[in-house]
Design an enzyme around this catalytic site. Structure first.
Site, PDB file in Angstrom:
ATOM      1  N   GLU A 198       4.838   1.640  -7.150  1.00 35.72           N
ATOM      2  CA  GLU A 198       4.389   0.867  -8.307  1.00 35.72           C
ATOM      3  C   GLU A 198       4.392   1.717  -9.572  1.00 35.72           C
ATOM      4  OE1 GLU A 198       0.533  -0.823  -7.443  1.00 35.72           O
ATOM      5  OE2 GLU A 198       1.252  -1.823  -5.618  1.00 35.72           O
TER       6      GLU A 198
ATOM      7  N   ASP B 233       1.790  -2.568   1.338  1.00 35.11           N
ATOM      8  CA  ASP B 233       0.427  -2.049   1.497  1.00 35.11           C
ATOM      9  C   ASP B 233      -0.584  -3.193   1.400  1.00 35.11           C
ATOM     10  OD1 ASP B 233       0.540  -2.524  -1.213  1.00 35.11           O
ATOM     11  OD2 ASP B 233      -0.311  -0.595  -1.822  1.00 35.11           O
ATOM     12  N   SER B 234      -0.090  -4.417   1.142  1.00 36.66           N
ATOM     13  CA  SER B 234      -0.933  -5.612   1.248  1.00 36.66           C
ATOM     14  C   SER B 234      -1.527  -5.714   2.648  1.00 36.66           C
ATOM     15  CB  SER B 234      -0.117  -6.871   0.928  1.00 36.66           C
ATOM     16  OG  SER B 234       1.084  -6.892   1.673  1.00 36.66           O
TER      17      SER B 234
ATOM     18  N   LYS C 170       9.161   1.578  -1.616  1.00 37.97           N
ATOM     19  CA  LYS C 170       8.777   0.907  -2.866  1.00 37.97           C
ATOM     20  C   LYS C 170       7.585   1.647  -3.449  1.00 37.97           C
ATOM     21  CE  LYS C 170       6.455  -3.197  -3.056  1.00 37.97           C
ATOM     22  NZ  LYS C 170       5.251  -2.785  -3.823  1.00 37.97           N
TER      23      LYS C 170
ATOM     24  N   GLU D 144       5.819  -8.770 -10.386  1.00 37.11           N
ATOM     25  CA  GLU D 144       4.703  -9.539  -9.832  1.00 37.11           C
ATOM     26  C   GLU D 144       3.836 -10.125 -10.934  1.00 37.11           C
ATOM     27  OE1 GLU D 144       2.501  -7.669  -6.689  1.00 37.11           O
ATOM     28  OE2 GLU D 144       0.912  -9.198  -6.736  1.00 37.11           O
TER      29      GLU D 144
ATOM     30  N   ASP E 183       6.221   0.517   1.810  1.00 37.68           N
ATOM     31  CA  ASP E 183       5.487   0.533   0.548  1.00 37.68           C
ATOM     32  C   ASP E 183       4.653   1.816   0.470  1.00 37.68           C
ATOM     33  OD1 ASP E 183       4.811  -0.628  -1.832  1.00 37.68           O
ATOM     34  OD2 ASP E 183       3.493  -2.170  -0.966  1.00 37.68           O
TER      35      ASP E 183
HETATM   36  O1  KIV Z   1       2.237  -4.936  -0.747  1.00 33.56           O
HETATM   37  C1  KIV Z   1       2.937  -5.951  -0.870  1.00 33.56           C
HETATM   38  O2  KIV Z   1       2.977  -6.837  -0.008  1.00 33.56           O
HETATM   39  C2  KIV Z   1       3.729  -6.070  -2.082  1.00 33.56           C
HETATM   40  C3  KIV Z   1       4.408  -7.395  -2.334  1.00 33.56           C
HETATM   41  C4  KIV Z   1       3.438  -8.326  -2.916  1.00 33.56           C
HETATM   42  C5  KIV Z   1       5.614  -7.246  -3.183  1.00 33.56           C
HETATM   43  O3  KIV Z   1       3.811  -5.161  -2.843  1.00 33.56           O
END
Ligand code: KIV
Length: 295
Positions: free
Chosen positions: A130, A59-60, A128, A197, A98
């Site tokens: 959090e 989600d970056s 993924k 992280e 994500d």
């Molecule tokens: O969103 C992302 O790119 C991430 C990575 C930094 C692991 O969660």
């Protein structure tokens, strides 16, 4: 743009499809796991051909591709759009989507449904999310539906407002102990791997030793079982800021500016397109045309 061959098949020939089991086996053999983010087809293609183990559609993308200030505005539809592009480019890497802010926090049912969308609509193979102890039920339910889950602890960007900024985590004995407890809980709940992280290297090393599932570090030192970076940071493509833990392997922003400036200069100097970039007409056809319409 070349359309003469299928560039995605040859370089990855012979490489076996990476699965969650591959990652576990790598940890058991003491081999490092490699993971990068991708948000589009050409990047996924290049990473896959380079032999990356895992591609994360992070989600970056909200920050490095869409220009948001943080990851909070990212929606499921935005994530799925980019997941589909990545899935078209990758052949062998394990593909992880994500889960964006508010796609898994509201209820367990929504968490499972949204995780399922990553597989059904996004072409991903795992998700993924959090968080630690507060996510155990969601992890159990999602894995219970047959969807592999990667955890994410330490600096969890979706909680930026709770953390008071993008700050390292686990820097006190008490905080480090909580991190270890959360890691063990996520493993017990069924996570196949865990991103750590921005946590002290020594703490990440202890967690990596205590867990049987692989840890993937970002700003968490060399003692993790694998490493991940945001690709736009690694390529020097995101200019707003660069975290301390990033190693820049290229200056794509500078290279893009150089190419764009060269294009503008060429146009203004009328030196592009040259004859080699132009389409010709047969001399007889040309004469006939001019005879018909005049100069
Ligand atoms: O969103 C992302 O790119 C991430 C990575 C930094 C692991 O969660």
């Amino acid at each position: 743009m070349s359309t003469s061959s299928n560039p995605s098949s040859a370089p990855t020939q012979g490489r076996r499809k990476v699965t969650t089991k591959t990652l576990l086996a790598k940890k058991q053999r003491g081999e490092m796991i490699t993971m990068l983010t991708a948000y589009d087809y050409p990047t996924a293609l290049a990473e896959d051909q380079a032999g990356i183990d895992v591609i994360l559609v992070g989600d970056s993308l909200g920050m490095v591709v869409l220009g948001y200030q943080n990851t909070l505005p990212v929606t499921m539809d935005e994530m799925l759009h980019h997941c589909r592009a990545v899935a078209r480019g990758a052949r062998t890497a394990l593909l992880i989507g994500d889960m964006p802010f508010m796609s898994y926090q509201v209820s367990i049912e929504e968490a499972v449904r949204n995780a399922g969308r990553f597989l059904q609509e996004g072409g991903m193979e795992a998700v993924k999310l959090e968080g630690g102890r507060e996510r155990i039920e969601a992890v159990r339910a999602i894995t219970g539906a047959g969807i592999p889950v990667m955890g994410h602890l330490g600096l969890t960007p979706q909680s930026v407002n709770m953390l008071g900024g993008f700050k390292p985590q686990g820097k006190t004995a008490a905080a480090a102990q909580l991190l270890l407890e959360d890691s063990l809980s996520l493993e017990q709940a069924g996570c196949f791997s865990l991103v750590l992280e921005s946590v002290p290297a020594k703490v990440a090393q202890v967690i990596s030793t205590r867990l049987s599932i692989p840890t993937i570090g970002i700003g968490a030192g060399i003692g993790c079982d694998g490493q991940v970076l945001v690709t736009h940071d690694l390529l020097g493509l995101f200019e707003r800021f660069t975290p301390k833990f990033v190693k820049k392997y290229a200056d794509f922003h500078g290279e893009m500016r150089r190419a764009f400036t060269a294009f503008i200069d060429d146009i203004q100097a009328r030196s592009f397109p040259g004859a080699e970039h132009s389409v010709e007409i047969d001399e007889t056809e040309w004469r006939e045309f001019i005879a018909a319409v005049g100069h």
